[in-house]
Design a protein around this motif. Structure first.
Motif, PDB file in Angstrom:
ATOM      1  N   MET A   1       1.216  -2.577   0.528  1.00 30.95           N
ATOM      2  CA  MET A   1       1.972  -2.389  -0.789  1.00 30.95           C
ATOM      3  C   MET A   1       0.910  -2.722  -1.890  1.00 30.95           C
ATOM      4  O   MET A   1       0.960  -3.461  -2.837  1.00 30.95           O
ATOM      5  CB  MET A   1       2.970  -3.530  -0.804  1.00 30.95           C
ATOM      6  N   MET A   2      -0.266  -2.229  -1.919  1.00 32.13           N
ATOM      7  CA  MET A   2      -1.475  -2.434  -2.862  1.00 32.13           C
ATOM      8  C   MET A   2      -0.916  -2.004  -4.225  1.00 32.13           C
ATOM      9  O   MET A   2      -1.504  -2.624  -5.235  1.00 32.13           O
ATOM     10  CB  MET A   2      -2.675  -1.413  -2.405  1.00 32.13           C
ATOM     11  N   HIS A   3      -0.200  -1.149  -4.252  1.00 28.78           N
ATOM     12  CA  HIS A   3       0.172  -0.757  -5.718  1.00 28.78           C
ATOM     13  C   HIS A   3       1.053  -1.807  -6.404  1.00 28.78           C
ATOM     14  O   HIS A   3       1.154  -1.659  -7.777  1.00 28.78           O
ATOM     15  CB  HIS A   3       1.125   0.533  -5.634  1.00 28.78           C
ATOM     16  N   VAL A   4       1.662  -2.648  -5.770  1.00 30.18           N
ATOM     17  CA  VAL A   4       2.330  -3.865  -6.541  1.00 30.18           C
ATOM     18  C   VAL A   4       1.509  -4.979  -7.019  1.00 30.18           C
ATOM     19  O   VAL A   4       1.842  -5.664  -7.901  1.00 30.18           O
ATOM     20  CB  VAL A   4       3.367  -4.456  -5.782  1.00 30.18           C
ATOM     21  N   PHE A   5       0.003  -5.038  -6.801  1.00 31.65           N
ATOM     22  CA  PHE A   5      -0.911  -6.111  -7.209  1.00 31.65           C
ATOM     23  C   PHE A   5      -1.491  -5.498  -8.534  1.00 31.65           C
ATOM     24  O   PHE A   5      -2.008  -4.486  -8.821  1.00 31.65           O
ATOM     25  CB  PHE A   5      -1.934  -6.078  -6.176  1.00 31.65           C
ATOM     26  N   ASP A   6      -1.779  -6.320  -9.454  1.00 32.19           N
ATOM     27  CA  ASP A   6      -2.313  -6.336 -10.972  1.00 32.19           C
ATOM     28  C   ASP A   6      -3.788  -6.111 -10.450  1.00 32.19           C
ATOM     29  O   ASP A   6      -4.309  -7.122  -9.787  1.00 32.19           O
ATOM     30  CB  ASP A   6      -2.074  -7.315 -11.698  1.00 32.19           C
ATOM     31  N   VAL A   7      -4.455  -5.035 -11.071  1.00 34.05           N
ATOM     32  CA  VAL A   7      -5.835  -4.672 -10.946  1.00 34.05           C
ATOM     33  C   VAL A   7      -6.791  -5.914 -11.744  1.00 34.05           C
ATOM     34  O   VAL A   7      -7.895  -6.358 -11.185  1.00 34.05           O
ATOM     35  CB  VAL A   7      -6.193  -3.348 -11.678  1.00 34.05           C
ATOM     36  N   LYS A   8      -6.310  -6.488 -12.833  1.00 32.95           N
ATOM     37  CA  LYS A   8      -7.092  -7.856 -13.285  1.00 32.95           C
ATOM     38  C   LYS A   8      -6.801  -8.888 -12.686  1.00 32.95           C
ATOM     39  O   LYS A   8      -7.803  -9.700 -12.389  1.00 32.95           O
ATOM     40  CB  LYS A   8      -6.832  -7.619 -14.918  1.00 32.95           C
ATOM     41  N   THR A   9      -5.725  -9.383 -12.547  1.00 38.27           N
ATOM     42  CA  THR A   9      -5.582 -10.766 -11.811  1.00 38.27           C
ATOM     43  C   THR A   9      -5.128 -10.953 -10.233  1.00 38.27           C
ATOM     44  O   THR A   9      -5.394 -11.873  -9.713  1.00 38.27           O
ATOM     45  CB  THR A   9      -4.009 -11.229 -12.362  1.00 38.27           C
ATOM     46  N   LEU A  10      -5.080  -9.809  -9.679  1.00 43.57           N
ATOM     47  CA  LEU A  10      -5.021  -9.543  -8.448  1.00 43.57           C
ATOM     48  C   LEU A  10      -3.645 -10.002  -7.769  1.00 43.57           C
ATOM     49  O   LEU A  10      -3.516 -10.339  -6.614  1.00 43.57           O
ATOM     50  CB  LEU A  10      -6.190 -10.050  -7.432  1.00 43.57           C
ATOM     51  N   ARG A  11      -2.938 -10.431  -8.825  1.00 42.14           N
ATOM     52  CA  ARG A  11      -1.481 -11.021  -8.461  1.00 42.14           C
ATOM     53  C   ARG A  11      -0.524  -9.996  -8.300  1.00 42.14           C
ATOM     54  O   ARG A  11      -0.175  -8.881  -8.996  1.00 42.14           O
ATOM     55  CB  ARG A  11      -1.066 -11.961  -9.537  1.00 42.14           C
ATOM     56  N   ALA A  12       0.560 -10.048  -7.135  1.00 40.39           N
ATOM     57  CA  ALA A  12       1.620  -9.179  -6.891  1.00 40.39           C
ATOM     58  C   ALA A  12       2.541  -9.461  -8.169  1.00 40.39           C
ATOM     59  O   ALA A  12       2.895 -10.271  -8.407  1.00 40.39           O
ATOM     60  CB  ALA A  12       2.080  -9.468  -5.768  1.00 40.39           C
ATOM     61  N   LYS A  13       2.982  -8.127  -8.726  1.00 41.17           N
ATOM     62  CA  LYS A  13       4.189  -8.259  -9.579  1.00 41.17           C
ATOM     63  C   LYS A  13       5.354  -8.345  -9.003  1.00 41.17           C
ATOM     64  O   LYS A  13       6.429  -8.493  -9.723  1.00 41.17           O
ATOM     65  CB  LYS A  13       3.946  -7.186 -10.446  1.00 41.17           C
ATOM     66  N   GLY A  14       5.515  -7.744  -7.911  1.00 37.80           N
ATOM     67  CA  GLY A  14       6.807  -8.075  -7.116  1.00 37.80           C
ATOM     68  C   GLY A  14       6.797  -6.871  -6.245  1.00 37.80           C
ATOM     69  O   GLY A  14       5.900  -5.997  -6.123  1.00 37.80           O
TER      70      GLY A  14
ATOM     71  N   GLU B   1       0.750  -9.912  10.051  1.00 38.96           N
ATOM     72  CA  GLU B   1       1.818  -9.155   9.215  1.00 38.96           C
ATOM     73  C   GLU B   1       1.728  -9.459   7.873  1.00 38.96           C
ATOM     74  O   GLU B   1       1.813  -8.394   7.189  1.00 38.96           O
ATOM     75  CB  GLU B   1       2.949  -9.596   9.944  1.00 38.96           C
ATOM     76  N   ARG B   2       1.490 -10.608   7.479  1.00 37.19           N
ATOM     77  CA  ARG B   2       1.496 -10.723   6.060  1.00 37.19           C
ATOM     78  C   ARG B   2       0.274 -10.018   5.222  1.00 37.19           C
ATOM     79  O   ARG B   2       0.531  -9.381   4.241  1.00 37.19           O
ATOM     80  CB  ARG B   2       1.312 -12.452   5.586  1.00 37.19           C
ATOM     81  N   LEU B   3      -0.966  -9.934   6.065  1.00 38.11           N
ATOM     82  CA  LEU B   3      -1.982  -9.021   5.495  1.00 38.11           C
ATOM     83  C   LEU B   3      -1.727  -7.506   5.562  1.00 38.11           C
ATOM     84  O   LEU B   3      -2.075  -7.040   4.539  1.00 38.11           O
ATOM     85  CB  LEU B   3      -3.374  -9.461   6.338  1.00 38.11           C
ATOM     86  N   LYS B   4      -1.057  -7.230   6.554  1.00 42.72           N
ATOM     87  CA  LYS B   4      -0.674  -5.953   6.571  1.00 42.72           C
ATOM     88  C   LYS B   4       0.338  -5.486   5.503  1.00 42.72           C
ATOM     89  O   LYS B   4       0.143  -4.108   4.995  1.00 42.72           O
ATOM     90  CB  LYS B   4       0.233  -5.616   8.180  1.00 42.72           C
ATOM     91  N   ALA B   5       1.223  -6.193   5.295  1.00 40.40           N
ATOM     92  CA  ALA B   5       2.206  -6.149   4.006  1.00 40.40           C
ATOM     93  C   ALA B   5       1.257  -5.844   2.602  1.00 40.40           C
ATOM     94  O   ALA B   5       1.589  -4.880   1.954  1.00 40.40           O
ATOM     95  CB  ALA B   5       3.066  -7.221   3.976  1.00 40.40           C
ATOM     96  N   HIS B   6       0.428  -6.766   2.523  1.00 38.02           N
ATOM     97  CA  HIS B   6      -0.586  -6.504   1.258  1.00 38.02           C
ATOM     98  C   HIS B   6      -1.277  -5.140   1.103  1.00 38.02           C
ATOM     99  O   HIS B   6      -1.347  -4.529   0.354  1.00 38.02           O
ATOM    100  CB  HIS B   6      -1.699  -7.696   1.189  1.00 38.02           C
ATOM    101  N   MET B   7      -1.678  -4.894   2.522  1.00 39.15           N
ATOM    102  CA  MET B   7      -2.309  -3.516   2.580  1.00 39.15           C
ATOM    103  C   MET B   7      -1.452  -2.455   2.212  1.00 39.15           C
ATOM    104  O   MET B   7      -1.687  -1.246   1.384  1.00 39.15           O
ATOM    105  CB  MET B   7      -3.251  -3.239   3.923  1.00 39.15           C
TER     106      MET B   7
ATOM    107  N   TYR C   1      -1.728 -13.401  -4.255  1.00 34.66           N
ATOM    108  CA  TYR C   1      -3.088 -12.794  -4.764  1.00 34.66           C
ATOM    109  C   TYR C   1      -3.381 -11.927  -3.527  1.00 34.66           C
ATOM    110  O   TYR C   1      -3.299 -12.197  -2.432  1.00 34.66           O
ATOM    111  CB  TYR C   1      -3.965 -14.014  -5.102  1.00 34.66           C
ATOM    112  N   PHE C   2      -3.617 -10.629  -3.738  1.00 33.87           N
ATOM    113  CA  PHE C   2      -4.424  -9.708  -2.936  1.00 33.87           C
ATOM    114  C   PHE C   2      -5.198 -10.128  -1.958  1.00 33.87           C
ATOM    115  O   PHE C   2      -6.116 -10.937  -2.160  1.00 33.87           O
ATOM    116  CB  PHE C   2      -4.605  -8.306  -3.748  1.00 33.87           C
ATOM    117  N   GLY C   3      -4.771 -10.219  -0.823  1.00 37.18           N
ATOM    118  CA  GLY C   3      -5.725 -10.430   0.560  1.00 37.18           C
ATOM    119  C   GLY C   3      -5.798 -11.861   0.984  1.00 37.18           C
ATOM    120  O   GLY C   3      -6.210 -12.206   1.664  1.00 37.18           O
ATOM    121  N   LEU C   4      -4.803 -12.673   0.283  1.00 32.70           N
ATOM    122  CA  LEU C   4      -4.702 -14.003   0.414  1.00 32.70           C
ATOM    123  C   LEU C   4      -6.008 -14.770   0.625  1.00 32.70           C
ATOM    124  O   LEU C   4      -6.395 -15.324   1.637  1.00 32.70           O
ATOM    125  CB  LEU C   4      -3.907 -14.270   1.821  1.00 32.70           C
TER     126      LEU C   4
END
Length: 161
Positions: free
Chosen positions: A58-71, A50-56, A89-92
């Motif tokens: 909500m991909m738009h909330v992750f920073d392209v350079k740091t891969l960290r979610a902004k919120g 479920e957590r990985l599905k949430a990442h997929m 971090y994107f994809g844990l």
């Protein structure tokens, strides 16, 4: 420890009517949970399907350079559970410690002592496979003319298997 504390999603399987009118769990959900349980053995316990599905989703909330979610928050339509992705971090990336409820963000760099472990830092060092036939396999360089030594290997007599 109950299965909900470990992060399994077996209680969240979709059920469909099979031939004969019996309830049958979704094979997609069952397979995702089996893969999830297999990853626990390698220090990847902080993730869940479920957590990985949430990442997929909500991909738009992750920073392209740091891969960290902004919120960003995601509500799973099946379980109605809300996931706060802030700081993940994107994809844990492995290792991802604890349980999904602990919310370890994943470790994008294996050796980063500038961050706390619960913020994605760590000090991973290879200790296996660093020597062959009694000689250390690390190469010498102009800056380090002496052979670098690795941390002491764990003696096989202390291994359980």
């Amino acid at each position: 420890m109950s299965s909900s504390e470990r992060g399994t999603a077996s209680r969240n399987l979709r059920v469909a009517k099979a031939k004969g009118g019996y309830d049958e769990p979704s094979m997609e959900d069952a397979l995702a949970n089996e893969i999830n349980r297999g990853a626990w053995t390698i220090g990847y316990t902080g993730q869940s399907p479920e957590r990985l599905k949430a990442h997929m989703k909500m991909m738009h909330v992750f920073d392209v350079k740091t891969l960290r979610a902004k919120g960003g928050k995601y509500v799973d339509p099946v379980t109605k559970k809300e996931y706060d992705l802030t700081g993940d971090y994107f994809g844990l990336p492995w290792p991802c410690y604890g349980t999904p409820a602990l919310k370890h963000p994943g470790s994008p760099n294996l050796y980063d002592t500038s961050k706390h472990v619960m913020d994605g830092g760590g000090n991973f060092r290879a200790i296996f496979g660093m020597e062959k036939d009694g000689s250390i396999c690390w190469r010498r360089t102009a800056r380090t003319p002496k052979v670098l030594t690795s941390p002491p290997a764990i003696p096989s007599s202390t291994m359980c298997c």
